[in-house]
Design a protein around this motif. Structure first.
Motif, PDB file in Angstrom:
ATOM      1  N   ASP A  43      64.314  16.328  67.546  1.00 30.91           N
ATOM      2  CA  ASP A  43      63.902  17.069  68.736  1.00 30.91           C
ATOM      3  C   ASP A  43      63.901  16.215  69.995  1.00 30.91           C
ATOM      4  O   ASP A  43      63.941  16.743  71.098  1.00 30.91           O
ATOM      5  CB  ASP A  43      62.495  17.656  68.544  1.00 30.91           C
ATOM      6  N   THR A  44      63.858  14.904  69.839  1.00 34.72           N
ATOM      7  CA  THR A  44      63.715  14.027  70.999  1.00 34.72           C
ATOM      8  C   THR A  44      65.009  13.354  71.447  1.00 34.72           C
ATOM      9  O   THR A  44      64.994  12.601  72.422  1.00 34.72           O
ATOM     10  CB  THR A  44      62.668  12.936  70.712  1.00 34.72           C
ATOM     11  N   TYR A  45      66.099  13.603  70.752  1.00 40.14           N
ATOM     12  CA  TYR A  45      67.373  12.980  71.117  1.00 40.14           C
ATOM     13  C   TYR A  45      68.386  14.044  71.517  1.00 40.14           C
ATOM     14  O   TYR A  45      68.398  15.137  70.960  1.00 40.14           O
ATOM     15  CB  TYR A  45      67.931  12.147  69.946  1.00 40.14           C
ATOM     16  N   PRO A  46      69.258  13.711  72.465  1.00 40.49           N
ATOM     17  CA  PRO A  46      70.277  14.679  72.906  1.00 40.49           C
ATOM     18  C   PRO A  46      71.476  14.708  71.955  1.00 40.49           C
ATOM     19  O   PRO A  46      72.614  14.461  72.346  1.00 40.49           O
ATOM     20  CB  PRO A  46      70.670  14.155  74.290  1.00 40.49           C
ATOM     21  N   MET A  47      71.180  14.968  70.682  1.00 40.29           N
ATOM     22  CA  MET A  47      72.236  15.033  69.667  1.00 40.29           C
ATOM     23  C   MET A  47      71.780  15.997  68.585  1.00 40.29           C
ATOM     24  O   MET A  47      70.620  16.418  68.559  1.00 40.29           O
ATOM     25  CB  MET A  47      72.526  13.639  69.089  1.00 40.29           C
ATOM     26  N   SER A  48      72.666  16.299  67.696  1.00 40.48           N
ATOM     27  CA  SER A  48      72.359  17.266  66.643  1.00 40.48           C
ATOM     28  C   SER A  48      71.424  16.660  65.588  1.00 40.48           C
ATOM     29  O   SER A  48      71.295  15.438  65.465  1.00 40.48           O
ATOM     30  CB  SER A  48      73.653  17.726  65.967  1.00 40.48           C
ATOM     31  N   PHE A  49      70.806  17.542  64.845  1.00 39.78           N
ATOM     32  CA  PHE A  49      69.968  17.134  63.713  1.00 39.78           C
ATOM     33  C   PHE A  49      70.789  16.301  62.740  1.00 39.78           C
ATOM     34  O   PHE A  49      70.331  15.255  62.250  1.00 39.78           O
ATOM     35  CB  PHE A  49      69.401  18.382  63.026  1.00 39.78           C
ATOM     36  N   ALA A  50      72.020  16.724  62.473  1.00 36.37           N
ATOM     37  CA  ALA A  50      72.894  16.005  61.540  1.00 36.37           C
ATOM     38  C   ALA A  50      73.177  14.579  62.022  1.00 36.37           C
ATOM     39  O   ALA A  50      73.224  13.636  61.217  1.00 36.37           O
ATOM     40  CB  ALA A  50      74.194  16.764  61.332  1.00 36.37           C
ATOM     41  N   ALA A  51      73.339  14.409  63.332  1.00 37.95           N
ATOM     42  CA  ALA A  51      73.597  13.077  63.877  1.00 37.95           C
ATOM     43  C   ALA A  51      72.380  12.170  63.676  1.00 37.95           C
ATOM     44  O   ALA A  51      72.519  10.995  63.311  1.00 37.95           O
ATOM     45  CB  ALA A  51      73.958  13.162  65.353  1.00 37.95           C
ATOM     46  N   VAL A  52      71.181  12.719  63.893  1.00 37.58           N
ATOM     47  CA  VAL A  52      69.962  11.932  63.683  1.00 37.58           C
ATOM     48  C   VAL A  52      69.824  11.590  62.199  1.00 37.58           C
ATOM     49  O   VAL A  52      69.468  10.462  61.840  1.00 37.58           O
ATOM     50  CB  VAL A  52      68.719  12.673  64.218  1.00 37.58           C
ATOM     51  N   GLN A  53      70.144  12.539  61.321  1.00 38.18           N
ATOM     52  CA  GLN A  53      70.112  12.266  59.874  1.00 38.18           C
ATOM     53  C   GLN A  53      71.031  11.098  59.525  1.00 38.18           C
ATOM     54  O   GLN A  53      70.679  10.252  58.704  1.00 38.18           O
ATOM     55  CB  GLN A  53      70.565  13.493  59.082  1.00 38.18           C
ATOM     56  N   LYS A  54      72.209  11.068  60.146  1.00 40.16           N
ATOM     57  CA  LYS A  54      73.154   9.979  59.875  1.00 40.16           C
ATOM     58  C   LYS A  54      72.593   8.640  60.351  1.00 40.16           C
ATOM     59  O   LYS A  54      72.735   7.621  59.664  1.00 40.16           O
ATOM     60  CB  LYS A  54      74.501  10.259  60.534  1.00 40.16           C
ATOM     61  N   HIS A  55      71.957   8.628  61.519  1.00 42.00           N
ATOM     62  CA  HIS A  55      71.338   7.390  62.001  1.00 42.00           C
ATOM     63  C   HIS A  55      70.263   6.912  61.028  1.00 42.00           C
ATOM     64  O   HIS A  55      70.185   5.724  60.708  1.00 42.00           O
ATOM     65  CB  HIS A  55      70.716   7.594  63.389  1.00 42.00           C
ATOM     66  N   VAL A  56      69.433   7.832  60.562  1.00 36.98           N
ATOM     67  CA  VAL A  56      68.376   7.481  59.615  1.00 36.98           C
ATOM     68  C   VAL A  56      68.989   6.963  58.315  1.00 36.98           C
ATOM     69  O   VAL A  56      68.505   5.995  57.730  1.00 36.98           O
ATOM     70  CB  VAL A  56      67.427   8.682  59.370  1.00 36.98           C
ATOM     71  N   ALA A  57      70.090   7.563  57.875  1.00 41.66           N
ATOM     72  CA  ALA A  57      70.754   7.109  56.642  1.00 41.66           C
ATOM     73  C   ALA A  57      71.275   5.682  56.791  1.00 41.66           C
ATOM     74  O   ALA A  57      71.170   4.876  55.855  1.00 41.66           O
ATOM     75  CB  ALA A  57      71.897   8.064  56.278  1.00 41.66           C
ATOM     76  N   VAL A  58      71.824   5.348  57.956  1.00 42.44           N
ATOM     77  CA  VAL A  58      72.297   3.977  58.201  1.00 42.44           C
ATOM     78  C   VAL A  58      71.114   3.008  58.141  1.00 42.44           C
ATOM     79  O   VAL A  58      71.199   1.940  57.529  1.00 42.44           O
ATOM     80  CB  VAL A  58      73.020   3.887  59.567  1.00 42.44           C
ATOM     81  N   LEU A  59      70.014   3.385  58.765  1.00 44.94           N
ATOM     82  CA  LEU A  59      68.813   2.541  58.736  1.00 44.94           C
ATOM     83  C   LEU A  59      68.281   2.375  57.314  1.00 44.94           C
ATOM     84  O   LEU A  59      67.868   1.290  56.915  1.00 44.94           O
ATOM     85  CB  LEU A  59      67.725   3.143  59.634  1.00 44.94           C
ATOM     86  N   GLU A  60      68.324   3.458  56.549  1.00 48.78           N
ATOM     87  CA  GLU A  60      67.837   3.408  55.168  1.00 48.78           C
ATOM     88  C   GLU A  60      68.729   2.514  54.299  1.00 48.78           C
ATOM     89  O   GLU A  60      68.230   1.690  53.525  1.00 48.78           O
ATOM     90  CB  GLU A  60      67.770   4.817  54.592  1.00 48.78           C
ATOM     91  N   ARG A  61      70.053   2.634  54.436  1.00 48.51           N
ATOM     92  CA  ARG A  61      70.975   1.781  53.658  1.00 48.51           C
ATOM     93  C   ARG A  61      70.780   0.309  53.994  1.00 48.51           C
ATOM     94  O   ARG A  61      70.959  -0.557  53.148  1.00 48.51           O
ATOM     95  CB  ARG A  61      72.425   2.189  53.898  1.00 48.51           C
ATOM     96  N   ALA A  62      70.406   0.037  55.234  1.00 47.57           N
ATOM     97  CA  ALA A  62      70.180  -1.348  55.653  1.00 47.57           C
ATOM     98  C   ALA A  62      68.799  -1.848  55.235  1.00 47.57           C
ATOM     99  O   ALA A  62      68.482  -3.027  55.418  1.00 47.57           O
ATOM    100  CB  ALA A  62      70.332  -1.461  57.166  1.00 47.57           C
TER     101      ALA A  62
END
Length: 125
Positions: A43-62
């Motif tokens: 809700d706080t970023y100017p991008m789609s929910f799916a894009a935020v999910q992908k960012h979180v997935a990158v952080l989780e893999r790291a």
């Protein structure tokens, strides 16, 4: 390179890749204080929910965040020791470069003065 070193280097690559993105660094900062749901983050970023999910997935893999489920929500929290790994990797790089610079400084200090410079000392150019 032995397998253990390769695995460690791959993990370090993932870590710095994740930290290279401004949005991912912001997610880390926000999730230190509270567990936040992926939908609340989105809700706080100017991008789609799916894009935020992908960012979180990158952080989780790291290994920078951990996710847990609460009902239908995925809650995200910054992993407490994750940034320590980044700090240790940077400290190792710094130590290696400081050692190289010290060795070069020693070689330059011990090197004889070039002939051309000795003849022109004291002369104006």
């Amino acid at each position: 390179m032995v397998v253990d070193e390769w695995v460690e280097e791959t993990a370090t690559d993932r870590l710095f890749h994740a930290l290279a993105d401004m949005t991912r660094r912001d997610i880390l900062r926000r999730c230190v204080r509270d567990d936040l749901s992926v939908s609340r983050l989105a809700d706080t970023y100017p991008m789609s929910f799916a894009a935020v999910q992908k960012h979180v997935a990158v952080l989780e893999r790291a290994g920078l965040v951990v996710k847990r489920r609460r009902g239908r929500e995925q809650l995200v929290r910054t992993a407490p020791d994750a940034l320590g790994r980044a700090r240790r990797a940077l400290d190792e790089l710094e130590a290696a470069w400081r050692g190289r610079v010290e060795r070069m400084s020693g070689l330059l200090a011990d090197a004889p003065e070039p002939e051309a410079d000795r003849h022109t000392e004291g002369q104006s150019r």
